[in-house]
Design a protein around this motif. Structure first.
Motif, PDB file in Angstrom:
ATOM      1  N   UNK A  30       2.046 -10.261  -6.969  1.00  0.00           N
ATOM      2  CA  UNK A  30       1.291 -11.102  -6.041  1.00  0.00           C
ATOM      3  C   UNK A  30      -0.213 -10.963  -6.211  1.00  0.00           C
ATOM      4  N   UNK A  31      -0.681  -9.787  -6.617  1.00  0.00           N
ATOM      5  CA  UNK A  31      -2.115  -9.569  -6.857  1.00  0.00           C
ATOM      6  C   UNK A  31      -2.446  -9.463  -8.334  1.00  0.00           C
ATOM      7  N   UNK A  32      -1.436  -9.667  -9.209  1.00  0.00           N
ATOM      8  CA  UNK A  32      -1.641  -9.627 -10.665  1.00  0.00           C
ATOM      9  C   UNK A  32      -2.215  -8.282 -11.119  1.00  0.00           C
ATOM     10  N   UNK A  33      -1.679  -7.184 -10.588  1.00  0.00           N
ATOM     11  CA  UNK A  33      -2.189  -5.860 -10.906  1.00  0.00           C
ATOM     12  C   UNK A  33      -1.239  -5.112 -11.829  1.00  0.00           C
ATOM     13  N   UNK A  34      -1.816  -4.363 -12.785  1.00  0.00           N
ATOM     14  CA  UNK A  34      -1.077  -3.447 -13.646  1.00  0.00           C
ATOM     15  C   UNK A  34      -1.805  -2.107 -13.621  1.00  0.00           C
ATOM     16  N   UNK A  35      -1.104  -1.053 -13.227  1.00  0.00           N
ATOM     17  CA  UNK A  35      -1.693   0.276 -13.116  1.00  0.00           C
ATOM     18  C   UNK A  35      -0.835   1.266 -13.893  1.00  0.00           C
ATOM     19  N   UNK A  42      -3.822  13.395 -12.812  1.00  0.00           N
ATOM     20  CA  UNK A  42      -4.029  12.577 -11.616  1.00  0.00           C
ATOM     21  C   UNK A  42      -5.154  11.559 -11.828  1.00  0.00           C
ATOM     22  N   UNK A  43      -5.092  10.864 -12.967  1.00  0.00           N
ATOM     23  CA  UNK A  43      -6.091   9.849 -13.302  1.00  0.00           C
ATOM     24  C   UNK A  43      -5.371   8.584 -13.759  1.00  0.00           C
ATOM     25  N   UNK A  44      -6.101   7.471 -13.689  1.00  0.00           N
ATOM     26  CA  UNK A  44      -5.574   6.184 -14.145  1.00  0.00           C
ATOM     27  C   UNK A  44      -5.865   6.008 -15.631  1.00  0.00           C
ATOM     28  N   UNK A  45      -4.838   5.673 -16.398  1.00  0.00           N
ATOM     29  CA  UNK A  45      -5.004   5.369 -17.827  1.00  0.00           C
ATOM     30  C   UNK A  45      -5.435   3.916 -17.996  1.00  0.00           C
ATOM     31  N   UNK A  46      -4.814   3.021 -17.262  1.00  0.00           N
ATOM     32  CA  UNK A  46      -5.138   1.593 -17.331  1.00  0.00           C
ATOM     33  C   UNK A  46      -5.188   1.043 -15.902  1.00  0.00           C
ATOM     34  N   UNK A  47      -6.221   0.285 -15.617  1.00  0.00           N
ATOM     35  CA  UNK A  47      -6.314  -0.453 -14.356  1.00  0.00           C
ATOM     36  C   UNK A  47      -6.728  -1.879 -14.709  1.00  0.00           C
ATOM     37  N   UNK A  48      -5.771  -2.793 -14.667  1.00  0.00           N
ATOM     38  CA  UNK A  48      -6.033  -4.180 -14.998  1.00  0.00           C
ATOM     39  C   UNK A  48      -5.591  -5.075 -13.842  1.00  0.00           C
TER      40      UNK A  48
END
Length: 561
Positions: A30-35, A42-48
């Motif tokens: 619904x928000x077109x998010x990929x995490x 405890x870090x994000x590798x990809x935030x799109x």
């Protein structure tokens, strides 16, 4: 409870874990998010994140490296065509964006239903100028002249074309004459003439600098929804709601030929269609057209699941691409389920499957389970298509997002200029004799990856400058692609970096002069070098911290003694 993540204010419908169990991927449609989250650090590798309500328009930069897209949410996103990642989001509009275009490599312009045209600086990532009209109106099309000094935008109502100065932001002129909404604008690539396509069934050719007399008008039988100039400016293609692609001679305004693409674009039966997909071509037509870089082919997409490429001189269909196989979109299936068809047409159109149950909370006092919202299938269609300036790739905007199609990078057997002396045995014999330059040329003629890699790695480090100088211009692009591919897989980083450096030293001026033909190879080489640079930077930082720790511990031990 080991850890709690707050990812989105919407429902997360997709979760995946990699093979080693270190990365967790979450998807929110619904928000077109990929995490992608790594639980150890405890870090994000990809935030799109994509456009919230879909894309409407796109534009390539002059070098073909960046694609700008405008969405229904009023934002502009910049995408790297090599990695496919969005690296910047510009939010300045308050309504859906209908058109975007690059003025130069550092300025992108956008038009919106909010009645403004905005210019964005890609160095500081900000909106530095806003262009408005005396009375509020909704913009549907946008174009900028080849010099980047004049901006034009067409409106939905009152059917005017507004002209501004890029530098001063001053409104220069208002072009009137159309009696329908302006569907598309495009400038002649060499002269300063402007072509405007409208729903009134005409394409008008305006000379913005002379303005003597009435503009030349090209009449069509149906509403005109798209137009495009050939890169040399001698031909123009227009598309109508009847599914016709019409080709015009720009100099005298004569009709050259037509392509009836209605049957080519036909495909897919929508839920409310009363006819089968083979017979239902009345609503299928092209809404966006674009010439290839050499002007020999035309790319066309519209309200269908297909995108077509035609050869212009012979008026033949070269290839047809299906942009989506997502069965949740309306118009993907050619045949509907017979159990959902009644005598009067489809029944139970908005039937919900078991995996799409409504999980919303019941309203207080309500006796039924839903919240009053209704669902309908989104129709598959292509909003815009465009060729890259390099001629090696093209992109399309659809309901699913941004699609980038490129020529295959993989090295396949494609021998050129073969004679009886050019054989794999000749490569081995020249390597044994120490003739590395001849061996490299023969392996490039054979175009086999294993042979070229063997010659590259058996060439002595000190002989690399001499071998590179023996390579002719016709083999440079091919050799750069091979070096980039070998560098990705080989641990001999300094060795291949020396190959890159010597190629730039020996042939840099020639490649700079013909940069368009080498752009694909440059990007592949840059990608390989960047990957190794990032890996070495990370290792060097870790080693530096380790060495600092060891030095501090040694100093503490010495102080105690």
């Amino acid at each position: 409870n080991i850890h709690t993540l707050s990812l989105s204010n919407q429902v997360i419908k997709t979760v995946a874990i990699n093979n080693t169990g270190e990365w967790l991927a979450f998807g929110c449609p619904s928000t077109q998010q990929l995490l992608v989250w790594e639980w150890r650090s405890e870090t994000y590798i990809i935030k799109q994140r994509g456009h919230a309500f879909g894309m409407r328009c796109m534009a390539y930069s002059s070098d073909g490296v960046v694609v700008a897209t405008g969405g229904e949410d009023g934002s502009i996103k910049l995408w790297n065509t090599s990695s496919g990642f969005c690296y910047c989001t510009l939010k300045s509009h308050t309504a859906p964006i209908t058109a975007c275009v690059f003025s130069n490599s550092s300025v992108v312009l956008s038009a919106s239903y909010d009645g403004t045209v905005r210019a964005h600086d890609l160095h500081r990532y900000r909106n530095f100028r806003t262009y408005t009209t005396p009375s509020p109106c909704q913009f549907t099309s946008l174009a900028v002249d080849p010099s980047g000094e004049v901006i034009v935008a067409g409106t939905m109502d009152p059917f005017h074309i507004y002209t501004w100065s890029m530098q001063s932001g001053k409104l220069l002129d208002i072009l009137t004459g159309h009696v329908g909404p302006i569907s598309e604008l495009c400038f002649h690539p060499i002269r300063g003439t402007l072509a405007s396509a409208s729903w009134d069934g005409t394409v008008k050719i305006w000379d913005l600098y002379k303005r003597e007399g009435e503009p030349e008008s090209l009449a069509h039988a149906q509403d005109v929804v798209c137009c495009s100039f050939r890169p040399d400016g001698k031909q123009m293609c227009t598309g109508t709601t009847g599914g016709l692609l019409t080709f015009w001679n720009v100099d005298d305004g004569k009709l050259l030929h037509e392509i009836d693409g209605k049957k080519d674009i036909t495909g897919g039966r929508k839920m409310n269609d009363r006819m089968t997909s083979d017979n239902n071509s009345s609503s299928r037509y092209f809404t966006s057209v674009c010439y290839s870089a050499d002007g020999t082919c035309i790319l066309a997409g519209g309200n269908s699941k297909y995108i077509c490429i035609y050869e212009v001189s012979q008026q033949v269909l070269v290839r047809k691409f299906q942009i989506s196989f997502n069965r949740s979109l309306d118009g993907i299936l050619d045949e509907l389920n017979s159990k959902l068809l009644g005598d009067g047409g489809p029944i139970n159109v908005n039937d919900e499957s078991g995996d799409e149950l409504d999980h919303s909370a019941n309203l207080p006092g309500a006796k039924r389970g839903d919240d009053g919202s209704r669902k309908s299938k989104v129709e598959v269609m292509t909003a815009q298509v465009s060729f890259s300036s390099t001629g090696r790739e093209w992109a399309a905007v659809s309901n699913e997002g941004l699609h980038v199609y490129s020529l295959d990078d993989d090295m396949i057997f494609d021998p050129i200029s073969l004679t009886e002396e050019i054989t794999p045995g000749a490569v081995q014999s020249n390597l044994l004799a120490g003739n590395h330059n001849i061996a490299l040329l023969i392996s490039l003629h054979l175009n086999e990856f294993a042979l070229v890699k063997q010659v590259l790695e058996e060439t002595p480090f000190g002989s690399i400058p001499h071998v590179v100088k023996s390579v002719g211009p016709e083999h440079l692009e091919r050799l750069m692609q091979y070096i980039s591919k070998c560098m990705n897989e080989s641990p001999h980083l300094e060795f291949y970096m020396q190959w890159c450096l010597e190629m730039l030293k020996s042939h840099g001026l020639y490649m700079d002069k013909h940069r368009n033909s080498f752009m694909r190879a440059f990007r592949a080489m840059h990608r390989s070098v960047q990957i190794h640079h990032d890996e070495l930077t990370k290792i060097s930082d870790e080693n530096r911290y380790t060495l600092d720790f060891m030095e501090d511990q040694t100093q503490i031990t010495l102080d105690r003694n």
